[in-house]
Design a protein around this motif. Structure first.
Motif, PDB file in Angstrom:
ATOM      1  N   SER A   1       0.906  48.395 -56.119  1.00  0.00           N
ATOM      2  CA  SER A   1       2.370  48.443 -56.193  1.00  0.00           C
ATOM      3  C   SER A   1       2.944  47.750 -54.954  1.00  0.00           C
ATOM      4  CB  SER A   1       2.829  49.895 -56.219  1.00  0.00           C
ATOM      5  OG  SER A   1       2.500  50.518 -54.992  1.00  0.00           O
ATOM      6  N   GLY A   2       4.246  47.523 -54.960  1.00  0.00           N
ATOM      7  CA  GLY A   2       4.905  46.843 -53.847  1.00  0.00           C
ATOM      8  C   GLY A   2       4.667  47.543 -52.511  1.00  0.00           C
ATOM      9  N   GLY A   3       4.753  48.864 -52.513  1.00  0.00           N
ATOM     10  CA  GLY A   3       4.563  49.610 -51.278  1.00  0.00           C
ATOM     11  C   GLY A   3       3.135  49.489 -50.769  1.00  0.00           C
ATOM     12  N   GLN A   4       2.172  49.548 -51.689  1.00  0.00           N
ATOM     13  CA  GLN A   4       0.769  49.416 -51.282  1.00  0.00           C
ATOM     14  C   GLN A   4       0.491  48.010 -50.770  1.00  0.00           C
ATOM     15  OE1 GLN A   4      -0.755  50.685 -55.098  1.00  0.00           O
ATOM     16  NE2 GLN A   4      -1.739  52.449 -54.136  1.00  0.00           N
ATOM     17  N   ARG A   5       1.123  46.993 -51.412  1.00  0.00           N
ATOM     18  CA  ARG A   5       0.918  45.619 -50.933  1.00  0.00           C
ATOM     19  C   ARG A   5       1.467  45.462 -49.525  1.00  0.00           C
ATOM     20  NH1 ARG A   5       1.890  43.702 -56.395  1.00  0.00           N
ATOM     21  NH2 ARG A   5       4.094  43.489 -55.909  1.00  0.00           N
TER      22      ARG A   5
ATOM     23  N   SER B   1      12.301  55.371 -52.343  1.00  0.00           N
ATOM     24  CA  SER B   1      11.280  56.401 -52.157  1.00  0.00           C
ATOM     25  C   SER B   1      10.032  55.800 -51.508  1.00  0.00           C
ATOM     26  CB  SER B   1      10.940  57.068 -53.491  1.00  0.00           C
ATOM     27  OG  SER B   1      10.152  56.229 -54.290  1.00  0.00           O
ATOM     28  N   ILE B   2       9.770  54.526 -51.771  1.00  0.00           N
ATOM     29  CA  ILE B   2       8.624  53.843 -51.184  1.00  0.00           C
ATOM     30  C   ILE B   2       8.980  53.363 -49.773  1.00  0.00           C
ATOM     31  CG2 ILE B   2       6.951  51.978 -51.545  1.00  0.00           C
ATOM     32  CD1 ILE B   2       7.075  54.031 -53.833  1.00  0.00           C
ATOM     33  N   GLN B   3      10.233  52.935 -49.629  1.00  0.00           N
ATOM     34  CA  GLN B   3      10.721  52.484 -48.336  1.00  0.00           C
ATOM     35  C   GLN B   3      10.506  53.561 -47.266  1.00  0.00           C
ATOM     36  OE1 GLN B   3      14.674  50.517 -48.377  1.00  0.00           O
ATOM     37  NE2 GLN B   3      15.303  52.220 -47.103  1.00  0.00           N
ATOM     38  N   ALA B   4      10.785  54.822 -47.633  1.00  0.00           N
ATOM     39  CA  ALA B   4      10.617  55.909 -46.674  1.00  0.00           C
ATOM     40  C   ALA B   4       9.159  56.018 -46.233  1.00  0.00           C
ATOM     41  CB  ALA B   4      11.092  57.226 -47.292  1.00  0.00           C
TER      42      ALA B   4
ATOM     43  N   GLU C   1      15.110  53.457 -59.852  1.00  0.00           N
ATOM     44  CA  GLU C   1      14.320  52.524 -59.077  1.00  0.00           C
ATOM     45  C   GLU C   1      13.916  51.331 -59.934  1.00  0.00           C
ATOM     46  OE1 GLU C   1      11.760  54.625 -55.925  1.00  0.00           O
ATOM     47  OE2 GLU C   1      11.800  56.012 -57.593  1.00  0.00           O
ATOM     48  N   SER C   2      13.338  50.345 -59.295  1.00  0.00           N
ATOM     49  CA  SER C   2      12.901  49.146 -59.984  1.00  0.00           C
ATOM     50  C   SER C   2      11.970  49.512 -61.146  1.00  0.00           C
ATOM     51  CB  SER C   2      12.178  48.271 -58.964  1.00  0.00           C
ATOM     52  OG  SER C   2      11.704  47.131 -59.597  1.00  0.00           O
TER      53      SER C   2
ATOM     54  N   PRO D   1      11.651  62.304 -45.265  1.00  0.00           N
ATOM     55  CA  PRO D   1      10.961  62.915 -46.396  1.00  0.00           C
ATOM     56  C   PRO D   1      10.715  61.806 -47.423  1.00  0.00           C
ATOM     57  CG  PRO D   1      13.041  64.041 -45.885  1.00  0.00           C
ATOM     58  CD  PRO D   1      13.025  62.766 -45.111  1.00  0.00           C
ATOM     59  N   SER D   2       9.487  61.619 -47.854  1.00  0.00           N
ATOM     60  CA  SER D   2       9.232  60.549 -48.820  1.00  0.00           C
ATOM     61  C   SER D   2       8.586  61.146 -50.059  1.00  0.00           C
ATOM     62  CB  SER D   2       8.338  59.468 -48.213  1.00  0.00           C
ATOM     63  OG  SER D   2       7.089  60.007 -47.874  1.00  0.00           O
ATOM     64  N   ILE D   3       8.641  60.387 -51.147  1.00  0.00           N
ATOM     65  CA  ILE D   3       8.010  60.847 -52.380  1.00  0.00           C
ATOM     66  C   ILE D   3       6.639  60.204 -52.447  1.00  0.00           C
ATOM     67  CG2 ILE D   3       8.263  61.042 -54.888  1.00  0.00           C
ATOM     68  CD1 ILE D   3      11.224  60.450 -54.571  1.00  0.00           C
ATOM     69  N   PRO D   4       5.566  60.971 -52.593  1.00  0.00           N
ATOM     70  CA  PRO D   4       4.235  60.347 -52.632  1.00  0.00           C
ATOM     71  C   PRO D   4       4.063  59.508 -53.901  1.00  0.00           C
ATOM     72  CG  PRO D   4       4.094  62.676 -53.179  1.00  0.00           C
ATOM     73  CD  PRO D   4       5.509  62.428 -52.755  1.00  0.00           C
ATOM     74  N   GLY D   5       3.181  58.528 -53.823  1.00  0.00           N
ATOM     75  CA  GLY D   5       2.865  57.735 -55.016  1.00  0.00           C
ATOM     76  C   GLY D   5       4.001  56.810 -55.426  1.00  0.00           C
ATOM     77  N   SER D   6       3.924  56.307 -56.644  1.00  0.00           N
ATOM     78  CA  SER D   6       4.995  55.452 -57.160  1.00  0.00           C
ATOM     79  C   SER D   6       5.189  55.741 -58.646  1.00  0.00           C
ATOM     80  CB  SER D   6       4.661  53.979 -56.906  1.00  0.00           C
ATOM     81  OG  SER D   6       3.335  53.706 -57.248  1.00  0.00           O
ATOM     82  N   PRO D   7       6.331  55.305 -59.215  1.00  0.00           N
ATOM     83  CA  PRO D   7       6.603  55.650 -60.614  1.00  0.00           C
ATOM     84  C   PRO D   7       5.568  55.042 -61.559  1.00  0.00           C
ATOM     85  CG  PRO D   7       8.529  54.632 -59.571  1.00  0.00           C
ATOM     86  CD  PRO D   7       7.385  54.467 -58.635  1.00  0.00           C
TER      87      PRO D   7
END
Ligand code: ATP
Ligand code: ATP
Ligand code: SF4
Ligand code: SF4
Ligand code: MG
Ligand code: MG
Lengths: 316, 332
Positions: free
Chosen positions: A144-148, A176-179, B40-41, B268-274
């Motif tokens: 995903s974008g965040g992992q990249r 949520s990924i930005q954080a 989100e995207s 505070p972040s959300i783990p993982g991705s959608p």
């Protein structure tokens, strides 16, 4: 720093910018599109050569240094970009991508790194950026974008740089990924004692991560100081307008402030006097002719405005 | 009700099978109302709006459910009838104004043509109307700007010109897909100000699609939160931001760094991705990332009332809704 833009025109992307990055700090660079943030970031790392002025890294003047002599210094300064996909060759495995700088640059001892050394460093880097070891065997598109972006960060950290210039590293990511990535940058700073120049157009992200903030407008720094001072009590009318324009995820009880008028003028022909005077809500006659210089206020910050919004004399 | 969307499901062929991209999306939009669709995207915002506009042109796509516009069913409408509707009663603006204009004609000429395509008036009358529209959109020196080509205008001016073109036929509904995402914040603030004024000056309703919770908070009367193609929560914007009912909405708001008040040591972040549409879990799509996940989440939760909102989560029905969100006071 100037760019040639055809028809003999010259675009001054940076105009007399002076700033010092202190060891261990996070210097946030903010400003609207085209104000010169990326150009400044590239100048600091000598990825572009400034047309005037000096860039000094750790006591060495690198402004004119030929690439051959610059190379050993490059290990100490790395860059992370916004587009996490474009920076990664899709046909190569993550392990190869992250190992590349380790293969290209010699080990501190002078020789080449052994396979074992590289493998050990890769394992360390995956832990550091929060990716599983299995990631090394996979390809960029599987992430995903965040992992990249974590992969890009691992690659930038491979040679243990001291200075990292991050150019909009979270701009393309969902909040949520930005954080997650902002937290990662903060953890890495604490664990590795890194120094960052963090370029972003998002003021809230910049406030979260920065010790100091520089606000740029049309190729110049208009305000520079401690993050909280600059963002809570802006001295420059542009900084104030920028903060007021940020849409905040809270429902306000009072009405919104009137938006700033007009667009950013062309950098090819910036306005005379104060470059912000065409949009400044508190412009006065003097501003149209007399360009304000960056000067220190009593509270220690620098501002380029004749009529700053904070008290000019030191408080009681 | 100007627009009533019920159980809208859009399935697209991916890898040889039909995958539901958006599932059972329902909402209503009243006259002069601004509804925000936020997510989100990849959450399905654009697919939802394209389906409403009849612009999904993927071969093999299947659209089901109901989209009623002024009482008329749009799902299954013939392409010709849809074309007549678009531009006249429903208009759409996009993130990139360059897609709305062709580079070879001046902006003014393109808006004139748009007006004349729907109304029998002379060239000079159309131009007068174009100039007035551009002026209304806050374009300085509108006569001169009308004579310019799209690439000669700044991003902010292009966006204003595109909105002017969209409004040229006084549409009852304006669908705006990320209209300010490519703009600087100071220019974004101007465009949002403009959108807020449309209902007053033009009587239009707006469906505003964005990924930015701040934009929604400042612009929309009501908000719909999409997560992985499903409605997670919908309700009045004030209530939804003050006391989100869905764990996703709450976590999303928490993960935004605050501009005022104390700085959190960690965000505070959300783990993982959608999940991608093809890999969406059978139960609650947020379950793999949710801090409150438990056994009953394995069945897809329906939308239930929770405070002033509707929430697709089992918690309210189990008698344990989320606590109100703590929000630091904004410093004056
Ligand atoms: N290679 C180049 N050739 C000509 N002009 C350039 C070049 N790179 C940048 N510019 C111009 O220099 C100015 C500063 O650009 P720069 O990319 O540094 O801005 P920025 O603040 O990073 O903007 P953004 O937020 O859009 O990334 C802009 O006016 C830009 O158009
Ligand atoms: N033509 C298509 N064929 C197959 N899948 C598609 C197609 N168009 C969109 N999708 C998928 O549908 C999902 C929703 O896409 P959509 O463009 O609606 O997201 P979005 O919420 O608008 O995201 P963004 O914020 O990035 O614009 C995504 O997973 C996307 O990959
Ligand atoms: S110098 Fe004048 S125009 Fe420039 S920012 Fe200050 S008050 Fe505004
Ligand atoms: S249904 Fe369960 S998993 Fe889904 S949001 Fe509610 S608590 Fe979380
Ligand atoms: Mg840039
Ligand atoms: Mg979209």
């Amino acid at each position: 720093m100037t760019y040639r833009v055809g028809r003999g025109q010259v675009l001054r992307a940076l105009d007399g910018v002076s700033l010092a990055v202190r060891p261990g700090e996070v210097l946030g660079l903010v400003g609207e599109s085209g104000c010169g943030k990326s150009t400044l970031g590239r100048c600091l790392l000598r990825l572009v050569q400034p047309s005037g002025g000096r860039v000094v890294f750790d006591g060495t003047d690198i402004t004119m240094l030929p690439e051959r002599r610059l190379r050993p210094l490059r290990q100490d300064m790395q860059m992370v970009f916004q587009d996490s996909y474009a920076a990664l060759n899709p046909r190569r495995r993550v392990g190869d991508l992250v190992a590349e700088p380790l293969r290209v640059h010699p080990a501190p001892s002078g020789g080449r790194r052994s396979r074992g050394e590289i493998a050990a460093r890769l394992a360390e880097l995956m832990d550091l950026v929060g990716l599983p070891q299995t990631a090394l065997e996979r390809y960029p598109h599987e992430f995903s974008g965040g992992q990249r972006q974590r992969i890009n960060i691992a690659r930038a950290l491979a040679l243990s740089p001291r200075l990292v210039v991050a150019d909009e590293p979270v701009a393309a990511l969902d909040v949520s990924i930005q954080a997650q990535i902002v937290n990662l940058f903060m953890d890495l700073r604490d664990r590795l004692g890194l120094t960052y120049v963090f370029v972003a157009h998002d003021l809230a992200v910049v406030r979260q991560i920065s010790t100091r903030v520089a606000v740029m407008y049309l190729g110049a720094i208009v305000e520079l100081g401690e993050a909280d001072a600059v963002l809570h009590h802006p001295a420059h009318p542009y900084t104030a307008a920028l903060i007021a324009a940020v849409p905040e995820p809270v429902v306000r009880t009072q009405g919104l402030p009137p938006p700033l008028r007009g667009d950013v003028p062309s950098p090819i022909a910036p306005p005379p006097g104060c470059r912000f005077h065409t949009r400044c809500p508190v412009v006065r006659e003097r501003c149209r002719v007399d360009p304000p210089l960056l000067r220190a206020l009593p509270d220690g910050r620098d501002v380029a405005c004749h009529y700053p919004l904070v008290e000019e004399r030191a408080g009681p | 009700m100007l627009l009533a969307v019920r159980d809208l499901t859009v399935a697209l062929p991916i890898g040889g099978r039909l995958v539901p991209i958006v599932e059972s999306v329902s909402f209503t939009l009243g006259a002069r109302e601004i509804l925000g669709i936020v997510g989100e995207s990849g959450s399905g915002k654009s697919v939802t709006s394209l389906a409403i506009m009849g612009l999904i042109d993927v071969p093999g796509a299947r659209i089901s459910g109901s989209v009623r516009f002024r009482g008329r069913e749009l799902v299954g409408l013939a392409p010709r009838a849809y074309r007549a509707l678009r531009g006249r009663e429903i208009a759409m603006i996009f993130q990139d104004p360059m897609t709305a204009f062709t580079p070879v004609y001046t902006v003014g000429r393109q808006i004139d043509e748009q007006i004349r395509a729907h109304q029998k008036i002379s060239r000079s009358d159309a131009r007068a109307r174009t100039v007035r529209l551009l002026g209304d959109m806050g374009v300085p020196d509108p006569e001169r700007v009308a004579g310019r080509y799209p690439h000669q205008l700044s991003g902010g001016l292009r966006q204003r010109a595109m909105i002017a073109m969209a409004l040229s036929c006084n549409p009852a509904l304006l669908i705006a897909d990320e209209p300010t995402t490519a703009l600087d914040v100071t220019v974004q603030a101007q465009i949002l100000d403009l959108l807020r004024g449309l209902r007053r000056d033009y009587g239009s309703s707006v469906l505003l699609i964005t990924h930015d919770m701040g934009v929604v908070a400042e612009t929309c009367d009501r908000t719909l939160v999409l997560y992985s193609g499903l409605v997670a929560e919908r309700g009045p914007t004030g209530a939804l931001f003050a006391q989100p009912g869905h764990p996703y909405t709450a976590a999303l708001l928490d993960s935004i760094p605050p501009l005022h008040g104390p700085r959190p040591a960690r965000l505070p972040s959300i783990p993982g991705s959608p999940p991608a549409p093809a890999g969406r879990p059978a139960g609650c799509p947020f379950a793999p990332r949710c801090a409150y996940v438990h056994d009953s989440c394995a069945v897809r939760p329906p939308l239930v009332a929770c405070g002033e909102q509707d929430v697709a989560c089992v918690l309210p029905a189990e008698g344990r809704p989320l606590p109100p969100r703590f929000v630091a006071e904004m410093s004056a």
